[in-house]
Enzyme design. Structure first.
Site, mmCIF file in Angstrom:
data_model
loop_
_atom_site.group_PDB
_atom_site.id
_atom_site.type_symbol
_atom_site.label_atom_id
_atom_site.label_comp_id
_atom_site.label_asym_id
_atom_site.label_seq_id
_atom_site.Cartn_x
_atom_site.Cartn_y
_atom_site.Cartn_z
ATOM 1 N N LYS A 36 0.183 1.827 10.540
ATOM 2 C CA LYS A 36 1.513 1.994 9.954
ATOM 3 C C LYS A 36 2.505 2.323 11.063
ATOM 4 O O LYS A 36 2.355 3.332 11.754
ATOM 5 C CB LYS A 36 1.512 3.114 8.915
ATOM 6 C CG LYS A 36 2.891 3.400 8.351
ATOM 7 C CD LYS A 36 2.893 4.600 7.442
ATOM 8 C CE LYS A 36 4.321 4.955 7.042
ATOM 9 N NZ LYS A 36 4.393 6.194 6.240
ATOM 10 N N ILE A 62 -6.365 12.997 -7.098
ATOM 11 C CA ILE A 62 -5.195 12.184 -7.374
ATOM 12 C C ILE A 62 -5.130 10.960 -6.480
ATOM 13 O O ILE A 62 -4.792 9.870 -6.913
ATOM 14 C CB ILE A 62 -3.909 13.027 -7.227
ATOM 15 C CG1 ILE A 62 -3.779 13.951 -8.450
ATOM 16 C CG2 ILE A 62 -2.684 12.147 -7.125
ATOM 17 C CD1 ILE A 62 -2.538 14.791 -8.451
ATOM 18 N N SER A 111 -16.397 20.241 -7.541
ATOM 19 C CA SER A 111 -17.176 19.612 -8.604
ATOM 20 C C SER A 111 -16.948 18.115 -8.593
ATOM 21 O O SER A 111 -15.803 17.655 -8.538
ATOM 22 C CB SER A 111 -16.778 20.179 -9.973
ATOM 23 O OG SER A 111 -17.375 19.431 -11.015
ATOM 24 N N THR A 140 4.518 12.405 3.485
ATOM 25 C CA THR A 140 4.341 13.731 4.072
ATOM 26 C C THR A 140 3.170 14.524 3.489
ATOM 27 O O THR A 140 2.864 15.604 3.979
ATOM 28 C CB THR A 140 5.626 14.559 3.895
ATOM 29 O OG1 THR A 140 6.030 14.531 2.517
ATOM 30 C CG2 THR A 140 6.744 14.003 4.754
ATOM 31 N N GLU A 181 8.270 9.760 1.970
ATOM 32 C CA GLU A 181 8.187 9.698 3.428
ATOM 33 C C GLU A 181 6.790 10.044 3.941
ATOM 34 O O GLU A 181 6.621 10.466 5.086
ATOM 35 C CB GLU A 181 9.241 10.606 4.058
ATOM 36 C CG GLU A 181 10.653 10.006 4.062
ATOM 37 C CD GLU A 181 10.812 8.856 5.064
ATOM 38 O OE1 GLU A 181 9.876 8.631 5.855
ATOM 39 O OE2 GLU A 181 11.871 8.198 5.056
ATOM 40 N N GLU A 204 -3.344 6.478 0.879
ATOM 41 C CA GLU A 204 -2.372 7.346 1.528
ATOM 42 C C GLU A 204 -1.726 6.661 2.719
ATOM 43 O O GLU A 204 -2.388 5.956 3.482
ATOM 44 C CB GLU A 204 -3.050 8.635 2.018
ATOM 45 C CG GLU A 204 -3.547 9.548 0.911
ATOM 46 C CD GLU A 204 -2.426 10.314 0.233
ATOM 47 O OE1 GLU A 204 -1.271 10.172 0.641
ATOM 48 O OE2 GLU A 204 -2.735 11.067 -0.705
ATOM 49 N N ALA A 205 -0.435 6.900 2.862
ATOM 50 C CA ALA A 205 0.279 6.550 4.084
ATOM 51 C C ALA A 205 0.557 7.858 4.818
ATOM 52 O O ALA A 205 0.806 8.893 4.197
ATOM 53 C CB ALA A 205 1.577 5.828 3.755
ATOM 54 N N ILE A 209 -0.195 14.265 3.410
ATOM 55 C CA ILE A 209 -1.297 14.567 4.329
ATOM 56 C C ILE A 209 -0.829 15.497 5.440
ATOM 57 O O ILE A 209 -1.530 16.434 5.836
ATOM 58 C CB ILE A 209 -1.861 13.269 4.934
ATOM 59 C CG1 ILE A 209 -2.542 12.430 3.854
ATOM 60 C CG2 ILE A 209 -2.827 13.565 6.074
ATOM 61 C CD1 ILE A 209 -3.861 12.954 3.384
#
Length: 504
Positions: A78, A45, A39, A342, A340, A49-50, A344
């Site tokens: 990164k 959230i 939806s 993690t 750290e 992102e790293a 993704i």
């Protein structure tokens, strides 16, 4: 349930949903139908992102062009995380994706370095790390050769909302059906307890054979429908809240994430090509929400572009990440703070694990058990690595840090720390996504110095040892003057000149 899997239904979109859809349809397109239900009214959230290097493999399997991906997601490179104030206030160190030095004979590089330090050598382990040297110089480039001396593993910083949209476009082009709407409930088979269909708020019913729960922390299927249960790790990792806010980008885009420890938590800074992503992870037991907001806003390196977004979480894991015919992926499977990077990767590994154990002719308990065994081990090893950062500290400015230093820790981590303190030895647990070089850098960075080194490091005499280390250090520095700045690389590689640049 021995019924063949003909249709997969993914409950929820965002990064988890569309990563799941993209990979599942890439591998299973000829065998199953895939429908994703989400939806537009339900937010996600992620604000930035790293990642860690395996994201390259994920994108490669999907056939993603790297330059296009960088453009579409406003991504940067990164190579490391810089930790400020974690060991003690004013102290910094890097956890890079590289491996310091080079393997010499039987023993790992740190043993030769430890022996040389006992003989008076005044260098750090990072003086032999190409990723670290490039981070300090602000440069990046790609190497064509296979020489391990010049391998420079990297990952990305990207806008997670843009990444989800990018994967959505590719997935729909590949045949994934997207259904817009809110899920009201799940209908369970009265005999088996399996999810039979999703009941939508507008009265529609969406049937499937296998369901992937990407509904975030709500865990709409894995918890709401199946009441699977949750293992809480707050006693080891007391941070339970976060604030996230975007800010203006810098003139110079650094190729690493920053993690800055504060009185009762830590602050992240993720550089993107159009802005910076910032946030504060903290414990409400030690810091009020108002104090947290002030801490974050007063420590931004550039002007905020929005009000901070509050996020509440409970660190831990879903007891069975595969329960009946539901697989929890993303935040529905558990939460580990992004210290750290993690989040993704845990999505990626969950979908890969599902493919490895895919129930083509029907769900078998052996497959479910193996999936859950591997998931549990992976979550626990990541948990232990995060605990290491908190536990091995020398700060004495707050109860938060003092209590973390003296708390009991998981047995596996306690053993790992004891072995390294005594002998400088590291071992890689099955399922641990962090290699020995990662544990080495964080242990040394947090102030854990081994008392001894492996005797195989005595194979060289003192002069030979000093000469060898000097040659490695010089070789690692050799490419620095030939590499472009990070921003110059991005501009040349993607063809995009960053706009709206602000000085940090």
């Amino acid at each position: 349930m021995n019924k063949p899997i003909k249709k997969i239904v993914i409950a929820g979109g965002g990064t988890a949903g569309w990563m799941s859809a993209a990979l599942l349809t890439k591998v299973l397109k000829q065998r199953v139908d895939i429908e994703l239900v989400e939806s537009e009214e339900i937010g996600i959230i992620g604000v930035g992102e790293a990642t860690i290097p395996p994201i390259q493999t994920f994108n490669s399997v999907l056939g993603v062009d790297e330059a296009e991906f960088l453009r579409e997601t406003k991504a940067t490179i990164k190579m490391a995380i810089r930790f400020d104030n974690w060991k003690q206030q004013g102290h910094s160190y890097y956890h890079t994706f590289g491996a310091p030095g080079a393997t010499i004979g039987f023993s790992a590089f740190q043993h030769h370095w430890l022996r040389a330090r006992q003989q008076g050598l005044n260098t750090t382990i990072w003086d032999y790390d190409l990723n670290y040297l490039c981070c300090e110089a602000g440069v990046f480039g790609k190497f064509d050769g296979k020489d391990p001396m010049y391998q420079m593993p990297y990952a990305y910083h990207f806008d997670s909302a843009l990444y989800g949209r990018y994967l959505r476009k590719r997935s729909e082009q590949a045949g994934v059906v997207r259904t817009e709407g809110k899920i009201r409930a799940a209908h369970l088979n009265p005999d088996t307890g399996f999810v039979q269909s999703l009941l939508m708020e507008d009265g529609r019913e969406i049937h499937g054979d296998l369901f992937v729960d990407c509904s975030g922390m709500r865990g709409l299927l894995i918890q709401g429908a199946l009441h699977t249960g949750y293992e809480d790790w707050n006693h080891w990792l007391p941070c339970d809240r976060a604030l996230a806010v975007p800010s203006e980008r810098f003139e110079k885009t650094l190729p690493y994430t920053r993690s800055i420890a504060h009185k009762a938590g830590w602050q992240w800074r993720i550089p993107l090509t159009h802005r910076n992503g910032n946030g504060l992870v903290y414990s409400s037991q030690y810091l009020s929400d108002d104090e947290a907001t002030n801490t974050l806003l007063n420590n931004l390196d550039s002007a905020a572009l929005a009000d901070p977004k509050p996020i509440k979480f409970r660190t831990g894991r879903t007891l069975q990440q595969w329960n009946k015919n539901v697989i929890a992926v993303g935040l529905s499977s558990g939460f580990l703070e992004p210290l750290e990077s993690t989040s993704i990767h845990l999505i990626q590994s969950a979908v890969v694990r599902l493919l490895k154990n895919f129930p083509n002719r029907g769900i078998s308990q052996a497959q479910v058990d193996e999936y859950n065994r591997e998931s549990k081990l992976e979550y626990e090893t990541v948990r232990d690595f995060i605990i290491l950062h908190y536990h091995a500290n020398e700060r004495d400015d707050s109860d938060f840090w003092r209590n973390l230093r003296t708390m009991d820790i998981p047995d596996r981590l306690a053993h790992k720390l004891a072995l390294f303190r005594e002998t400088g030895t590291l071992f890689n647990d099955h399922g641990d996504i962090f290699l020995d070089s990662s544990w080495l850098q964080v242990m040394l960075g947090q102030g854990i110095m081994p008392r001894d080194y492996h005797p195989s490091a005595d194979i060289l005499d003192a002069a030979q040892l000093q000469s060898m280390l000097a040659r490695i250090a010089a070789a690692k520095r050799q490419p620095l003057t030939q590499l472009p700045t990070h921003d110059a690389f991005l501009q040349h590689y993607t063809g995009v000149v960053s706009a709206g640049v602000h000085r940090g």
